[in-house]
Every structure is written in structure tokens, then in C-alpha cells.
Design an enzyme around this catalytic site. Structure first.
Site, short mmCIF file in Angstrom:
data_model
loop_
_atom_site.label_atom_id
_atom_site.label_comp_id
_atom_site.label_asym_id
_atom_site.label_seq_id
_atom_site.Cartn_x
_atom_site.Cartn_y
_atom_site.Cartn_z
N ASP A 33 18.31 42.77 6.87
CA ASP A 33 18.84 41.42 7.09
C ASP A 33 20.28 41.25 6.60
OD1 ASP A 33 16.09 41.10 7.62
OD2 ASP A 33 15.72 40.19 5.67
N GLU A 202 13.41 34.90 15.06
CA GLU A 202 14.01 34.64 13.75
C GLU A 202 15.45 35.16 13.75
OE1 GLU A 202 11.21 36.82 11.43
OE2 GLU A 202 12.11 38.78 11.86
#
Length: 319
Positions: A33, A202
Site C-alpha cells: 500500500d 479499495e
């Protein structure tokens, strides 16, 4: 019998005169991420520490002048500072404002009725140390079906900051106050606007190029091989966002599970890099994820060209 050329190559390798140019992954260890950004004439990466949820109780940061050689800044903030966080500290988004650095993060993999969600911390330097700004989450509740994770803070052309966030296949945008301590209503009085595009899962991200808003997100399951990145282009930060294409996905020769990215724009240049995580071939654990960087280019219509994953990576020295 060993061929002469092979013997020469082997001799050169043993003598240290041959080197490999592999630069991906760019940092050692399991990290995911990644938020990539430029501060103070340096590249920065703020990633998730990729491990079981109960071990995700801190963040490291990394800085570089050339996208190749990275300095680790360990534990720039952890659960000892964020008293309400006890696991699953995820997906930083860091923004500078008035000489301060604001660090947005998710924590606790929050579900309805639990304490957790999106927090914010502040520091005087990008490497911290960061202090919890609120002592509680900025967003705790589930709105429009979006789990409060994977926040990305976006500064619009007029200086207003918005935050895109959301897991569980829903994405919201909220308007942030100047001091990042609260959410402000939109003109219609609403606090949360849902902007979920087709196939969104997401990891939202946004940037502006040629006066157009590029909205990007991850699709598929983050634990599996089919994780990927898609995008849309709009005239407004609020959409509508019509899915154009996938631009990053697994490559059976390189890696699987490629996604949850960010984009670095080189200051004063029309040059862009995508910073993302991927899972090495042969690795199947959800937590075996590495941070990598590739150049991201555009066609004559402004569409993003498919990104080819490499082991070589990129190099760019900031001027």
C-alpha cells in the site's frame, strides 16, 4: 565441457566485475500500500508494514534522491502514540500544509460498532516523529457501505483538501477542514458523497493532468493473484468516474497481486511513476508483498498506457 563465453562470464561474476541492475523491489522487506510523494527535493515512500494484523502496529518510511537508494526511517509512528489503535495500521497518506506534515492512516480493520477507522497525526518533518492529532479516529463509522480504510488526501486546484477513502467495494469523498481536525459539509449539506466507479474494491488515488482528474483504484482481492489497478478520467474531483481500463495487473513472468498504488509526479516535469506492491512468484501468503516502482506514461489522448512490471525498476535524480 564449459563453453569459453560461459567460463568468462562465470569468472567475471566471481571476481565481482558483473552486476545485475535489479532495482525492484525498491525497499527490503514485506511492505504494501505504498504512498509515494516528493518532499524537500527527495522521494518518499510511506507503506503499510505487511504482516498479520496484530503485528501491524507501526509505520516505517523511506526516502531517496534517485528512486534507487533508499534510507529507512523506522517507526515514525506506532500504537504507543495512537492509543486507540491496536492492530491493522494501514495505507498512509501524507500531505504537507503550512510547514507541517499530516499523516492519515487506517487502524483496527474496523467494523460497525467497533473503535477504529481513519486517524490523522502531525509532525514537523516527513520522517516524524508523528503525534496523534485527535486522540480518536477522524472517521469511525461505516457510511454508504464503505469501510473507513485506504484514505487518500487530495489537494484540489483551489487549495481545498478532500479525502477519498473506502473498502468493501464502496468509495466516499469528504471535505476536510483547513486544520484537518474535522469534516466539512458540501454545498448541499451532505458530509459524505459516494463516488464508487465500476469494479471498485479499495485503494483510491487521484491526480490532475492537463486539467483533467484521473481517479484510480484497485480491483480484485488483495490476498490473491488477480489484484489490479484501473482508472477513470473526469472533469471534476467528484466524477462521474467512468471506468476506462486496467493499467496494472499480474505478469506470469514477474509477479502476481499487483495493486494498491500511488503516483509520483516529478516536479516541473511531465514525468510520472507508479508506486505499487506485488507478490513475488511462488509466494502465496497474503502478507508476502513487496513495494516496486515503474514509469507510467500516457498516449496522445491522455489515456494511461498499460504499465509493464519489471525487475529493473527506474532511476530519476531530482534536480
Amino acid at each position: 565441457m564449459i563453453k569459453k563465453t560461459t567460463a568468462i562470464s562465470l569468472f567475471a561474476l566471481l571476481c565481482g566485475t558483473v552486476s545485475f541492475a535489479q532495482k525492484n523491489p525498491v525497499i527490503s522487506g514485506w511492505y504494501a500500500d505504498p504512498e509515494g510523494i516528493v518532499y524537500n527535493n527527495e522521494y518518499w515512500i510511506f507503506p503499510t508494514y505487511s504482516a498479520p494484523y496484530e503485528q501491524q502496529i507501526f509505520f516505517d518510511a523511506f526516502s531517496s534522491k534517485d528512486l534507487v537508494n533508499w534510507k529507512k526511517h523506522p517507526r515514525i509512528i506506532d500504537a504507543n502514540e495512537v492509543k486507540w489503535a491496536n492492530k491493522a495500521m494501514w495505507a498512509p497518506s501524507v500531505i504537507e500544509k503550512d510547514g507541517k506534515y499530516y499523516f492519515f492512516f487506517g487502524a483496527n480493520d474496523v467494523h460497525e460498532g467497533e473503535i477504529g477507522g481513519i486517524g490523522v497525526a502531525v509532525a514537523d518533518r516527513p520522517e516524524g516523529p508523528y503525534k496523534d492529532l485527535l486522540g480518536k479516529p477522524l472517521i469511525n463509522k461505516i457510511v454508504n457501505g464503505a469501510q473507513p480504510i485506504d484514505q487518500f488526501v487530495f489537494k484540489d486546484k483551489d487549495g481545498q483538501h478532500y479525502m477519498f477513502y473506502g473498502g468493501w467495494k464502496h468509495c466516499n469523498v469528504v471535505k476536510l477542514s483547513d486544520d484537518f481536525t474535522k469534516l466539512l459539509p458540501f454545498e448541499d449539506g451532505s458530509i459524505y458523497k459516494e463516488v464508487t466507479p465500476e469494479n471498485y474494491v479499495e485503494g483510491p488515488f487521484m491526480f490532475i493532468r492537463d486539467n483533467k482528474y484521473y481517479f484510480m483504484w484497485s480491483e480484485g482481492g488483495w490476498t490473491g493473484p488477480d489484484y489490479k489497478v484501473a482508472y477513470a478520467i473526469a472533469d471534476s474531483p467528484f466524477g462521474p468516474f467512468k471506468r476506462i481500463n486496467t493499467i496494472l495487473e499480474q505478469d506470469p513472468k514477474i509477479a502476481t497481486g499487483a495493486g494498491h498504488h500511488s503516483v509520483i509526479k516529478v516536479p516541473n516535469e511531465d514525468k510520472y511513476y507508479i508506486v505499487y506492491h506485488r507478490r513475488p512468484l511462488g509466494k502465496t501468503s497474503a502478507h508476502e508483498r513487496e513495494t516496486c516502482i515503474e514509469e507510467m506514461t500516457f498516449d496522445k489522448n491522455g489515456h494511461i498506457n498499460p504499465v509493464k512490471m519489471t525487475f529493473e525498476g527506474v532511476k530519476h535524480v531530482l534536480k
